[in-house]
Write an enzyme that holds these catalytic residues in place. Structure first.
Site, PDB file in Angstrom:
ATOM      1  N   GLY A 125      54.338   6.452  -8.810  1.00  0.00           N
ATOM      2  CA  GLY A 125      54.740   7.630  -9.279  1.00  0.00           C
ATOM      3  C   GLY A 125      56.208   7.785  -9.218  1.00  0.00           C
ATOM      4  O   GLY A 125      56.885   7.201  -8.127  1.00  0.00           O
ATOM      5  N   SER A 126      57.041   8.312  -9.854  1.00  0.00           N
ATOM      6  CA  SER A 126      58.363   8.722  -9.741  1.00  0.00           C
ATOM      7  C   SER A 126      58.402  10.008  -8.720  1.00  0.00           C
ATOM      8  O   SER A 126      57.565  10.576  -8.317  1.00  0.00           O
ATOM      9  CB  SER A 126      58.936   9.231 -11.070  1.00  0.00           C
ATOM     10  OG  SER A 126      58.875   8.218 -12.206  1.00  0.00           O
ATOM     11  N   HIS A 145      60.038   8.854  -5.836  1.00  0.00           N
ATOM     12  CA  HIS A 145      60.252   8.286  -4.538  1.00  0.00           C
ATOM     13  C   HIS A 145      61.786   7.424  -4.458  1.00  0.00           C
ATOM     14  O   HIS A 145      61.878   6.417  -3.672  1.00  0.00           O
ATOM     15  CB  HIS A 145      59.204   7.488  -4.363  1.00  0.00           C
ATOM     16  CG  HIS A 145      57.807   8.041  -4.380  1.00  0.00           C
ATOM     17  ND1 HIS A 145      57.430   9.142  -3.460  1.00  0.00           N
ATOM     18  CD2 HIS A 145      56.814   7.666  -4.997  1.00  0.00           C
ATOM     19  CE1 HIS A 145      56.352   9.410  -3.839  1.00  0.00           C
ATOM     20  NE2 HIS A 145      55.728   8.529  -4.501  1.00  0.00           N
ATOM     21  N   LYS A 195      51.111   0.220  -3.738  1.00  0.00           N
ATOM     22  CA  LYS A 195      50.923   1.104  -2.480  1.00  0.00           C
ATOM     23  C   LYS A 195      49.647   1.726  -2.729  1.00  0.00           C
ATOM     24  O   LYS A 195      48.902   2.091  -3.685  1.00  0.00           O
ATOM     25  CB  LYS A 195      51.827   2.322  -2.613  1.00  0.00           C
ATOM     26  CG  LYS A 195      53.274   1.842  -2.687  1.00  0.00           C
ATOM     27  CD  LYS A 195      54.292   3.182  -2.416  1.00  0.00           C
ATOM     28  CE  LYS A 195      54.257   4.108  -3.541  1.00  0.00           C
ATOM     29  NZ  LYS A 195      54.612   3.684  -4.921  1.00  0.00           N
ATOM     30  N   HIS A 234      53.807  12.109  -0.848  1.00  0.00           N
ATOM     31  CA  HIS A 234      53.681  13.152  -2.089  1.00  0.00           C
ATOM     32  C   HIS A 234      53.506  14.410  -1.564  1.00  0.00           C
ATOM     33  O   HIS A 234      53.226  15.607  -2.049  1.00  0.00           O
ATOM     34  CB  HIS A 234      52.629  12.758  -2.938  1.00  0.00           C
ATOM     35  CG  HIS A 234      52.422  11.277  -3.375  1.00  0.00           C
ATOM     36  ND1 HIS A 234      51.792  10.500  -2.642  1.00  0.00           N
ATOM     37  CD2 HIS A 234      52.805  10.851  -4.441  1.00  0.00           C
ATOM     38  CE1 HIS A 234      51.962   9.246  -3.094  1.00  0.00           C
ATOM     39  NE2 HIS A 234      52.638   9.266  -4.433  1.00  0.00           N
TER      40      HIS A 234
END
Lengths: 203, 347
Positions: B68-69, B71, B119, B233
């Protein structure tokens, strides 16, 4: 179920997901990362666009197209799970412009099997399986409207019951006992999809 | 005048200010910005991946990661010589889709195979698995390295397993260096897995994270409480607790790490003190100083260290501590040149 009805179901599901996106996101924010509504809405919007762009001779092809689109557009765990469910449903149906209710029931079960194989979730893990499994078990008989109504009720009951469960799969599982008391967003969106079928089959 | 917060249950956090246009465009617009800032990278806007401009490199094992964006600089900021060949950013906090991963995998495959660094999150694992199956259908050999270093989550049948967090950077750097020097597919994957096995992380959140789409904090964290064992997250970890002095928090994090991955006197470690996005560097250095003293007291040598914001969670205030038990091979590869937007030395 005919090709047109299959498309109408997915359209109704897309409308329902869009209308409930905020609620799905709110449920997800409590135990996950708060994007389930946004992701599902993006996926189903893409499904409708894909169905609008194509022509379909077979009911199964409609669902395969929907599944492939969801896998390509949703991301997260929901994309592969819902995508695999619809693909497996579509592939399990006999080719042709119409399928019987028992054939649809068998297809829905194939979808459930695909979800359980991919995600490894058992009933009681507080996932979409807890709505999907009872819905498939309740989807019986030869009357589509009746089968859809029973399935939707069972899915909704199953989704509500996830609030009493400890999540054992997905991001909510990191909460452990703290996940108890929260309804699972994936089970909730599954119930929406089954409820959408009643909207177009109710007499 | 101070207006006390209404304690009503339907009280909502005020909207968080962000430099965005439309929330739906954040990832695409950030990718365009990355492309403009780094001409040494090739950004495919249609397929949504970031690749080394010189990829594919014939005969070199390629490394592809993604997730996911939100990070950043992970993963796109770690694309370049000595580290990743390509990265696939998903939507904010949402794993990339298989088509995207497949496109990146094929774009950088130099004929020696591709290592996927994944991940351990349910969505990431599923999407990379589907992509690896599709790549196999097209005769691209893929090995997957799963990163699951976060010891805050118990690895049991009750959970989705330990999460991949800070150690991802170490896996990408060390495996990337091994690939750059000509390591074969199995060798590159093996050292990536060894880094993961030797790593353990623990994180704290001081504030909740706000995604652009939500516009408000994703969870409710009272002013005097912190989330111990938070994920990247903002997903909760072990427990809520009262804020304590940094020395106590660092000691507790170290205890959790050492309980999961015991170290003994004379061991050497690589340390990552990583900001989650909203914590100033001054606090990260304060924490590093505390950690260094605690490790010294145990006779553990810090062979290499990195302090900064590398594996972030948008605007979350907080940090993670990663310890990787070092081998001579790890240190040699850690010191090898790297040239990426997010990590650069020796090049």
């Amino acid at each position: 179920m005919e090709v047109d009805l299959a498309i109408a179901w997915l359209r109704a599901a897309a409308d329902s997901v869009a209308a409930s996106a905020g609620e799905l996101t709110r449920l997800d924010a409590a135990i996950g990362d708060g994007d389930h509504g946004v992701n599902m809405n993006r996926g189903f919007t893409a499904v409708i666009a894909a169905l609008d762009a194509g022509t379909f001779d077979s009911v199964g092809d409609v669902f395969v197209k929907a599944g492939t689109t969801l896998i390509s557009k949703v991301g997260g765990a929901s994309g592969p799970l819902y995508g695999s469910a619809f693909r497996a449903l579509g592939k399990a149906l006999p080719a042709g412009p119409s399928v019987t209710v028992p054939e649809l029931a068998a297809g829905l079960r194939a979808g459930l099997d695909a979800v359980r194989k991919l995600g490894g979730a058992e009933p009681g893990d507080a996932t979409l399986v807890d709505a999907y499994q009872p819905a498939v078990d309740a989807f019986k008989g030869d009357d589509l409207a009746a089968a859809a109504e029973e399935a939707a009720r069972a899915a909704e009951e199953g989704a509500r019951a996830t609030a009493g469960l400890r999540a054992r799969k997905g991001r909510a599982s990191y909460l452990g006992e703290r996940s108890v008391g929260h309804q699972d967003p994936g089970a909730t969106s599954t119930a929406l999809i089954f409820r959408a079928l009643t909207a177009i089959t109710a007499k | 005048m101070l207006i006390p917060r209404a304690p009503s249950p339907d009280w909502e956090e005020p909207a968080v200010k962000k430099f965005i246009n439309d929330p739906a465009d954040v990832v695409a617009e950030a990718l365009a910005g990355l492309a403009a800032a780094h001409p040494e990278l090739r950004v495919d806007a249609a397929e949504q991946y970031i690749a080394r401009a010189d990829a594919p490199r014939s005969g070199k094992v390629a490394l592809v990661s993604g997730g996911g964006s939100g990070h950043e600089p992970l993963h796109g900021g770690f694309v370049g010589p000595g580290m990743l060949d390509a990265a696939c950013p998903g939507e904010i906090f949402t794993s990339p889709v298989p088509d995207q991963i497949l496109a990146a995998t094929k774009a950088v495959d130099g004929g020696a195979g591709v290592v996927h660094i994944v991940k351990n999150y349910t969505g990431d694992v599923m999407n990379f698995q589907l992509a690896a199956e599709m790549a196999a259908d097209e005769n691209v050999a893929v090995e997957t390295v799963l990163v699951d270093d976060d010891v805050a989550v118990e690895d049991s049948t009750w959970t989705a397993g330990r999460r991949g967090t800070g150690a991802t950077l170490l896996v990408e750097k060390i495996a990337g260096a091994r690939a750059e020097e000509g390591g074969k597919l199995a060798e590159v994957a093996a050292i990536g897995r060894e880094v993961n096995t030797n790593s353990a992380s623990f994180a704290y959140a001081l504030t909740a994270v706000t995604t652009p789409a939500a516009g408000r904090p994703g969870f409710d964290l009272p002013d005097d409480e912190i989330e111990a064992g938070v994920g990247i997250h903002g997903e909760p970890g072990r427990r809520r607790e009262k804020l304590r002095p940094a020395n106590d928090l660092v000691a507790a994090a170290l205890d959790a790490i050492l309980e999961a991955k015991p170290l003994t006197a004379s061991d050497e470690v690589i340390v990552l003190v990583n900001g989650l996005g909203g914590t100033p560097l001054i606090e990260l250095y304060l924490v590093y100083g505390t950690l260094a003293k605690l490790l010294e007291a145990r006779g553990i040598t810090i062979a290499r260290r990195l302090v900064g914001n590398y594996v972030t969670s948008l605007d979350m205030a907080g940090l993670s501590i990663t310890l990787t038990k070092a081998t001579d091979e790890f240190l040699r590869l850690w010191d090898a040149p790297v040239s990426t937007p997010g990590l650069r030395w020796g090049a």
